[in-house]
Write a protein that holds these residues in place. Structure first.
Motif, short mmCIF file in Angstrom:
data_model
loop_
_atom_site.label_atom_id
_atom_site.label_comp_id
_atom_site.label_asym_id
_atom_site.label_seq_id
_atom_site.Cartn_x
_atom_site.Cartn_y
_atom_site.Cartn_z
N GLY A 99 0.80 -1.20 0.15
CA GLY A 99 -0.01 -0.05 0.04
C GLY A 99 0.99 1.13 0.05
O GLY A 99 0.33 2.60 -0.34
N VAL A 100 2.16 1.24 0.41
CA VAL A 100 3.06 2.35 0.29
C VAL A 100 3.52 2.65 -1.38
O VAL A 100 4.35 1.93 -1.61
N PRO A 101 3.21 3.49 -2.00
CA PRO A 101 3.65 3.76 -3.34
C PRO A 101 5.04 4.33 -3.16
O PRO A 101 5.49 4.89 -2.43
N PRO A 102 5.92 3.76 -4.33
CA PRO A 102 7.33 4.30 -4.41
C PRO A 102 7.66 5.77 -4.47
O PRO A 102 6.89 6.22 -5.46
N GLY A 103 8.16 6.41 -3.49
CA GLY A 103 8.44 7.88 -3.67
C GLY A 103 7.47 8.74 -3.21
O GLY A 103 7.38 9.87 -3.69
N ALA A 104 6.50 8.33 -2.73
CA ALA A 104 5.07 8.99 -2.38
C ALA A 104 4.79 8.76 -0.92
O ALA A 104 5.04 7.72 -0.38
N PRO A 105 3.97 9.62 -0.22
CA PRO A 105 3.59 9.66 1.29
C PRO A 105 2.62 8.36 1.14
O PRO A 105 1.80 8.04 0.24
N PRO A 106 2.74 7.72 2.14
CA PRO A 106 1.85 6.58 2.38
C PRO A 106 0.33 7.09 2.46
O PRO A 106 -0.18 8.22 2.92
N PRO A 107 -0.58 6.37 1.64
CA PRO A 107 -2.13 6.67 2.06
C PRO A 107 -2.70 6.69 3.27
O PRO A 107 -1.88 6.09 4.17
N ALA A 108 -3.66 6.87 3.11
CA ALA A 108 -4.73 6.79 4.46
C ALA A 108 -4.41 5.25 5.11
O ALA A 108 -4.49 5.21 6.38
N ALA A 109 -4.59 4.49 4.36
CA ALA A 109 -4.64 2.78 4.84
C ALA A 109 -3.61 2.14 3.97
O ALA A 109 -3.47 2.35 2.69
N PHE A 110 -2.62 1.62 4.79
CA PHE A 110 -1.68 0.86 4.33
C PHE A 110 -1.11 -0.05 5.39
O PHE A 110 -1.43 -0.09 6.69
N SER A 111 -0.37 -1.18 5.07
CA SER A 111 0.13 -2.25 6.08
C SER A 111 1.41 -1.82 6.61
O SER A 111 2.32 -1.27 6.04
N ARG A 112 1.55 -1.85 8.05
CA ARG A 112 2.87 -1.43 8.83
C ARG A 112 3.37 -2.82 9.25
O ARG A 112 4.31 -2.91 9.84
N ASP A 113 2.87 -4.01 8.61
CA ASP A 113 3.40 -5.31 8.79
C ASP A 113 4.50 -5.61 8.10
O ASP A 113 4.38 -6.34 6.97
N LEU A 114 5.82 -5.28 8.57
CA LEU A 114 6.92 -5.70 8.01
C LEU A 114 7.28 -7.22 7.87
O LEU A 114 7.53 -7.49 6.82
N PRO A 115 7.13 -8.00 8.95
CA PRO A 115 7.29 -9.38 8.62
C PRO A 115 6.21 -9.95 7.79
O PRO A 115 6.62 -10.71 7.09
N GLY A 116 5.14 -9.56 7.76
CA GLY A 116 4.31 -9.99 6.81
C GLY A 116 4.47 -9.59 5.32
O GLY A 116 4.34 -10.41 4.54
N ALA A 117 4.88 -8.62 5.06
CA ALA A 117 5.36 -8.07 3.76
C ALA A 117 6.45 -9.01 3.25
O ALA A 117 6.45 -9.54 2.03
N ARG A 118 7.71 -9.41 4.33
CA ARG A 118 8.66 -10.10 3.85
C ARG A 118 8.09 -11.68 3.31
O ARG A 118 8.70 -12.30 2.60
N ALA A 119 7.07 -11.85 4.54
CA ALA A 119 6.42 -13.50 4.08
C ALA A 119 5.74 -13.27 2.73
O ALA A 119 5.70 -14.18 1.99
N ARG A 120 5.20 -12.32 2.28
CA ARG A 120 4.42 -12.14 1.14
C ARG A 120 5.65 -12.15 0.02
O ARG A 120 5.19 -12.98 -1.02
N VAL A 121 6.57 -11.51 0.12
CA VAL A 121 7.73 -11.77 -0.97
C VAL A 121 8.10 -13.18 -1.00
O VAL A 121 8.41 -13.73 -2.29
#
Length: 280
Positions: A99-121
């Motif tokens: 949910g965080v677009p490259p080079g732009a501020p995060p929108p109102a809703a996005f995931s802060r789950d860093l371990p979850g992002a790595r699991a998705r990768v």
């Protein structure tokens, strides 16, 4: 100069046919292709231009952004392109927090789950490896400097990339050592040894770290010798670890992009001779 490769983003003003011709005129034998310029000229025309210039493709940049929706379809297309180009690897910049677009501020809703992002990768990579293997394409995980963790790459160290790559055969998933992104890491010497021993070194990219960085840190890569990285020592360590591929110059820099591309290549070759050719 037989190991020096021009990553297309360094001469961003050139189309792929122009960059291929420029490499041939300057005596280079390899080019790192970017998918944006490949799309502009078309895959068949791009392949013809590279072949006509007598170049090998040191990498195709880039696949990845595996934390975003729809990533698998785009990455399968990237794998097909890499196969047509006979690229040494497809570079994967794995993506940041969902949910965080490259080079732009995060929108109102996005995931802060860093371990979850790595699991998705990890899940997406596992889904792509068989497809890439069928087409003879090696995937290469690129860790990015931690300042890009939120929006571009939740893999920040070479060690993290090796941990993830280790779940797959070495000839299918390797790692990228990008000087700009890893030079600061105190664990780098040990991780280079580990990467070499496991046969994971798929790509080596060079640029320099200017001090201070510009306001837009994405454009903070300098020409070799215009920053603080000990590139001769780093290159010697990469080669001592067993890397046998091309040394690809990848520079994101507004001043470099605005300069005459032929002058950029002339400077690039001179700095390579002065700083890196003795190591290669």
């Amino acid at each position: 100069m037989n190991r020096l490769s021009l990553n297309q983003w360094t001469t961003r003003r050139w189309s792929l046919p122009e960059a291929a011709d420029g490499c041939a005129r300057h005596g280079l034998q390899a080019i790192g292709v970017w998918r944006e310029q490949l799309a502009e000229c078309g895959l068949a025309a791009g392949v013809r231009a590279v072949r006509a210039a007598g170049l090998r493709v040191s990498s195709l940049c880039r696949g990845g952004f595996l934390t975003a929706g729809g990533a698998l379809d785009d990455n399968r297309r990237a794998i097909d392109e890499a196969a047509e180009l006979d690229a040494a690897c497809l570079v994967l910049v794995v993506g940041g927090l969902p949910g965080v677009p490259p080079g732009a501020p995060p929108p109102a809703a996005f995931s802060r789950d860093l371990p979850g992002a790595r699991a998705r990768v990890a899940e997406a990579l596992a889904a792509l490896v068989p497809y890439a293997a069928e087409r003879g394409v090696r995937l290469a995980l690129e860790p990015l400097h931690p300042m890009y963790c939120a929006d571009r790459a939740v893999l920040s160290t070479l060690g993290q990339a090796l941990d993830l790559a280790g779940h797959h055969p070495a000839d299918r998933v390797g790692v990228v050592v990008d000087a700009f992104h890893v030079w600061w890491d105190p664990a780098l010497p040990a991780q280079l040894t580990r990467a070499g021993a496991s046969g994971r070194l798929a790509s080596y990219q060079v640029s320099d770290w200017p001090q201070p960085l510009p306001p837009d840190v994405l454009l903070g890569r300098a020409m070799m010798g215009d920053g603080v990285i000990d590139l001769p020592a780093l290159t010697a360590a990469v080669l001592a670890a067993g890397y046998t591929g091309d040394i690809e110059v990848e520079i994101f820099n507004a001043e470099v992009w605005s300069a005459d591309p032929d002058e950029v290549l002339t400077t690039m070759k001179r700095r390579y001779r002065e700083m890196l050719a003795g190591q290669a």
